[in-house]
Design a protein around this motif. Structure first.
Motif, PDB file in Angstrom:
ATOM      1  N   TRP A  57       0.811  -1.216   0.000  1.00  0.00           N
ATOM      2  CA  TRP A  57       0.000   0.000   0.000  1.00  0.00           C
ATOM      3  C   TRP A  57       0.846   1.268   0.000  1.00  0.00           C
ATOM      4  O   TRP A  57       0.347   2.346  -0.325  1.00  0.00           O
ATOM      5  CB  TRP A  57      -0.924   0.010   1.216  1.00  0.00           C
ATOM      6  CG  TRP A  57      -2.021  -1.002   1.122  1.00  0.00           C
ATOM      7  CD1 TRP A  57      -2.103  -2.197   1.766  1.00  0.00           C
ATOM      8  CD2 TRP A  57      -3.208  -0.900   0.318  1.00  0.00           C
ATOM      9  NE1 TRP A  57      -3.260  -2.862   1.419  1.00  0.00           N
ATOM     10  CE2 TRP A  57      -3.951  -2.083   0.524  1.00  0.00           C
ATOM     11  CE3 TRP A  57      -3.704   0.062  -0.559  1.00  0.00           C
ATOM     12  CZ2 TRP A  57      -5.172  -2.316  -0.103  1.00  0.00           C
ATOM     13  CZ3 TRP A  57      -4.915  -0.168  -1.192  1.00  0.00           C
ATOM     14  CH2 TRP A  57      -5.630  -1.347  -0.954  1.00  0.00           C
ATOM     15  N   HIS A  58       2.095   1.157   0.378  1.00  0.00           N
ATOM     16  CA  HIS A  58       2.963   2.338   0.452  1.00  0.00           C
ATOM     17  C   HIS A  58       3.170   2.999  -0.917  1.00  0.00           C
ATOM     18  O   HIS A  58       2.943   4.219  -1.051  1.00  0.00           O
ATOM     19  CB  HIS A  58       4.312   1.957   1.080  1.00  0.00           C
ATOM     20  CG  HIS A  58       5.315   3.067   1.051  1.00  0.00           C
ATOM     21  ND1 HIS A  58       5.225   4.171   1.863  1.00  0.00           N
ATOM     22  CD2 HIS A  58       6.440   3.248   0.285  1.00  0.00           C
ATOM     23  CE1 HIS A  58       6.244   4.980   1.607  1.00  0.00           C
ATOM     24  NE2 HIS A  58       6.993   4.448   0.656  1.00  0.00           N
ATOM     25  N   PRO A  59       3.580   2.264  -1.960  1.00  0.00           N
ATOM     26  CA  PRO A  59       3.738   2.914  -3.275  1.00  0.00           C
ATOM     27  C   PRO A  59       2.432   3.474  -3.813  1.00  0.00           C
ATOM     28  O   PRO A  59       2.433   4.529  -4.466  1.00  0.00           O
ATOM     29  CB  PRO A  59       4.269   1.777  -4.171  1.00  0.00           C
ATOM     30  CG  PRO A  59       4.793   0.745  -3.244  1.00  0.00           C
ATOM     31  CD  PRO A  59       3.961   0.835  -2.020  1.00  0.00           C
ATOM     32  N   VAL A  60       1.327   2.775  -3.541  1.00  0.00           N
ATOM     33  CA  VAL A  60       0.034   3.253  -4.037  1.00  0.00           C
ATOM     34  C   VAL A  60      -0.322   4.598  -3.409  1.00  0.00           C
ATOM     35  O   VAL A  60      -0.682   5.558  -4.102  1.00  0.00           O
ATOM     36  CB  VAL A  60      -1.079   2.218  -3.734  1.00  0.00           C
ATOM     37  CG1 VAL A  60      -2.437   2.764  -4.170  1.00  0.00           C
ATOM     38  CG2 VAL A  60      -0.784   0.906  -4.433  1.00  0.00           C
ATOM     39  N   CYS A  61      -0.213   4.680  -2.084  1.00  0.00           N
ATOM     40  CA  CYS A  61      -0.573   5.909  -1.378  1.00  0.00           C
ATOM     41  C   CYS A  61       0.325   7.074  -1.786  1.00  0.00           C
ATOM     42  O   CYS A  61      -0.141   8.202  -1.998  1.00  0.00           O
ATOM     43  CB  CYS A  61      -0.489   5.689   0.131  1.00  0.00           C
ATOM     44  SG  CYS A  61      -1.756   4.588   0.794  1.00  0.00           S
ATOM     45  N   MET A  62       1.614   6.808  -1.921  1.00  0.00           N
ATOM     46  CA  MET A  62       2.530   7.881  -2.291  1.00  0.00           C
ATOM     47  C   MET A  62       2.328   8.329  -3.740  1.00  0.00           C
ATOM     48  O   MET A  62       2.465   9.518  -4.058  1.00  0.00           O
ATOM     49  CB  MET A  62       3.978   7.421  -2.071  1.00  0.00           C
ATOM     50  CG  MET A  62       4.330   7.237  -0.609  1.00  0.00           C
ATOM     51  SD  MET A  62       3.953   8.723   0.350  1.00  0.00           S
ATOM     52  CE  MET A  62       4.548   8.255   1.971  1.00  0.00           C
ATOM     53  N   SER A  63       1.998   7.401  -4.616  1.00  0.00           N
ATOM     54  CA  SER A  63       1.712   7.767  -6.010  1.00  0.00           C
ATOM     55  C   SER A  63       0.464   8.634  -6.091  1.00  0.00           C
ATOM     56  O   SER A  63       0.442   9.641  -6.819  1.00  0.00           O
ATOM     57  CB  SER A  63       1.531   6.506  -6.858  1.00  0.00           C
ATOM     58  OG  SER A  63       2.701   5.733  -6.887  1.00  0.00           O
ATOM     59  N   VAL A  64      -0.561   8.253  -5.354  1.00  0.00           N
ATOM     60  CA  VAL A  64      -1.787   9.053  -5.321  1.00  0.00           C
ATOM     61  C   VAL A  64      -1.510  10.435  -4.747  1.00  0.00           C
ATOM     62  O   VAL A  64      -2.024  11.456  -5.238  1.00  0.00           O
ATOM     63  CB  VAL A  64      -2.879   8.331  -4.498  1.00  0.00           C
ATOM     64  CG1 VAL A  64      -4.073   9.249  -4.267  1.00  0.00           C
ATOM     65  CG2 VAL A  64      -3.323   7.062  -5.213  1.00  0.00           C
ATOM     66  N   ALA A  65      -0.671  10.485  -3.703  1.00  0.00           N
ATOM     67  CA  ALA A  65      -0.398  11.757  -3.033  1.00  0.00           C
ATOM     68  C   ALA A  65       0.330  12.743  -3.929  1.00  0.00           C
ATOM     69  O   ALA A  65      -0.082  13.908  -4.052  1.00  0.00           O
ATOM     70  CB  ALA A  65       0.416  11.498  -1.762  1.00  0.00           C
ATOM     71  N   TYR A  66       1.413  12.286  -4.559  1.00  0.00           N
ATOM     72  CA  TYR A  66       2.283  13.226  -5.270  1.00  0.00           C
ATOM     73  C   TYR A  66       2.107  13.216  -6.778  1.00  0.00           C
ATOM     74  O   TYR A  66       2.064  14.274  -7.411  1.00  0.00           O
ATOM     75  CB  TYR A  66       3.748  12.949  -4.893  1.00  0.00           C
ATOM     76  CG  TYR A  66       4.028  13.311  -3.459  1.00  0.00           C
ATOM     77  CD1 TYR A  66       4.194  14.636  -3.076  1.00  0.00           C
ATOM     78  CD2 TYR A  66       4.095  12.326  -2.470  1.00  0.00           C
ATOM     79  CE1 TYR A  66       4.437  14.981  -1.761  1.00  0.00           C
ATOM     80  CE2 TYR A  66       4.333  12.661  -1.144  1.00  0.00           C
ATOM     81  CZ  TYR A  66       4.497  13.992  -0.790  1.00  0.00           C
ATOM     82  OH  TYR A  66       4.731  14.334   0.518  1.00  0.00           O
ATOM     83  N   TRP A  67       2.020  12.052  -7.386  1.00  0.00           N
ATOM     84  CA  TRP A  67       1.852  12.014  -8.840  1.00  0.00           C
ATOM     85  C   TRP A  67       0.460  12.447  -9.264  1.00  0.00           C
ATOM     86  O   TRP A  67       0.306  13.090 -10.301  1.00  0.00           O
ATOM     87  CB  TRP A  67       2.126  10.611  -9.368  1.00  0.00           C
ATOM     88  CG  TRP A  67       3.525  10.436  -9.866  1.00  0.00           C
ATOM     89  CD1 TRP A  67       4.354  11.403 -10.338  1.00  0.00           C
ATOM     90  CD2 TRP A  67       4.257   9.210  -9.938  1.00  0.00           C
ATOM     91  NE1 TRP A  67       5.565  10.860 -10.703  1.00  0.00           N
ATOM     92  CE2 TRP A  67       5.535   9.517 -10.475  1.00  0.00           C
ATOM     93  CE3 TRP A  67       3.956   7.893  -9.623  1.00  0.00           C
ATOM     94  CZ2 TRP A  67       6.507   8.542 -10.686  1.00  0.00           C
ATOM     95  CZ3 TRP A  67       4.932   6.926  -9.838  1.00  0.00           C
ATOM     96  CH2 TRP A  67       6.190   7.249 -10.360  1.00  0.00           C
ATOM     97  N   LEU A  68      -0.542  12.105  -8.471  1.00  0.00           N
ATOM     98  CA  LEU A  68      -1.910  12.407  -8.869  1.00  0.00           C
ATOM     99  C   LEU A  68      -2.416  13.693  -8.217  1.00  0.00           C
ATOM    100  O   LEU A  68      -2.658  14.695  -8.903  1.00  0.00           O
ATOM    101  CB  LEU A  68      -2.831  11.230  -8.517  1.00  0.00           C
ATOM    102  CG  LEU A  68      -4.280  11.369  -8.995  1.00  0.00           C
ATOM    103  CD1 LEU A  68      -4.336  11.473 -10.512  1.00  0.00           C
ATOM    104  CD2 LEU A  68      -5.102  10.167  -8.517  1.00  0.00           C
TER     105      LEU A  68
END
Length: 232
Positions: A57-68
């Protein structure tokens, strides 16, 4: 203009053509940043297979936070943005929604990482990625606090700080996005990512990662930070 110098509209026409080309290229770059941010988030979400472990879940949450969220929240104010809102007030409201969701997602991603390492009994802050990630989160929190003062002016107590608050907010935003990009790039060199993706696909992902960063940071510098006028 001197009276004995003949006026010619040719130069003006070329300038207009160059201006239109510049505007078209900027709009294309912004659209590409929209698509890239969403595409990278989806790609990382698929690769991490969320639910298979706490870490997943860590990469998913960070991708949503910063990339999206952060990317979309900043591109709202860019020329050529896909946002349908014309009112700046509505754009500011959407900006806050994106940033709030992004901050919550980033903190959640940090929580999953801490829980995963605690369960595996692994040490914390032993890689450049983890150190950069903590720095990014700290600056993100400062950026959010600065933004809250802009959203609620009654929080401000020092008039000088209030006068420069917008500049501070913009500058912090530039620093946050730069740190986030460096942190994400460092993640591509982690053992997990190296085992997940290799070869040409890895290099393509690395290059694509830089596109939203270049567009967003260029937008912040050109549109919001003050520039000195060059006099001759």
């Amino acid at each position: 203009m001197s009276a004995d110098v003949e006026y010619s509209p040719v130069g003006e026409g070329l300038g207009m053509q160059e201006s239109r080309l510049y505007v078209t290229m900027r709009k294309a770059a912004v659209i590409a940043a929209h698509v890239t941010g969403l595409g990278l988030t989806v790609t990382i979400s698929v690769l991490s297979r969320p639910g298979t472990s706490l870490f997943s879940w860590h990469p998913v949450c960070m991708s949503v936070a910063y990339w999206l969220c952060m990317t979309e929240g900043l591109l709202l104010f860019a020329e050529g943005s896909l946002c349908c809102c014309r009112s700046r007030k509505r754009k500011v409201g959407l900006h806050w929604c994106f940033q709030a969701v992004g901050l919550v997602s980033a903190v959640t991603g940090l929580g999953f990482m801490v829980a995963s390492k605690n369960r595996s009994q692994l040490p914390h802050l032993v890689s450049w990625h983890s150190v950069l990630g903590v720095c990014t989160l700290v600056v993100t929190a400062l950026q959010a606090a600065c933004g809250l003062c802009m959203l609620f002016p009654q929080i401000q107590q020092v008039s000088l700080y209030s006068a420069k608050l917008k500049l501070y907010h913009t500058t912090f935003g530039l620093v946050v996005y730069f740190l986030a990009t460096v942190t994400i790039v460092s993640a591509l060199f982690s053992d997990w990512f190296q085992a997940t993706m290799r070869g040409a696909a890895w290099w393509i992902l690395l290059l694509v990662t830089l596109l939203p960063a270049l567009v967003v940071m260029n937008q912040i510098i050109n549109s919001h930070l003050p520039h000195k006028k060059i006099t001759t």
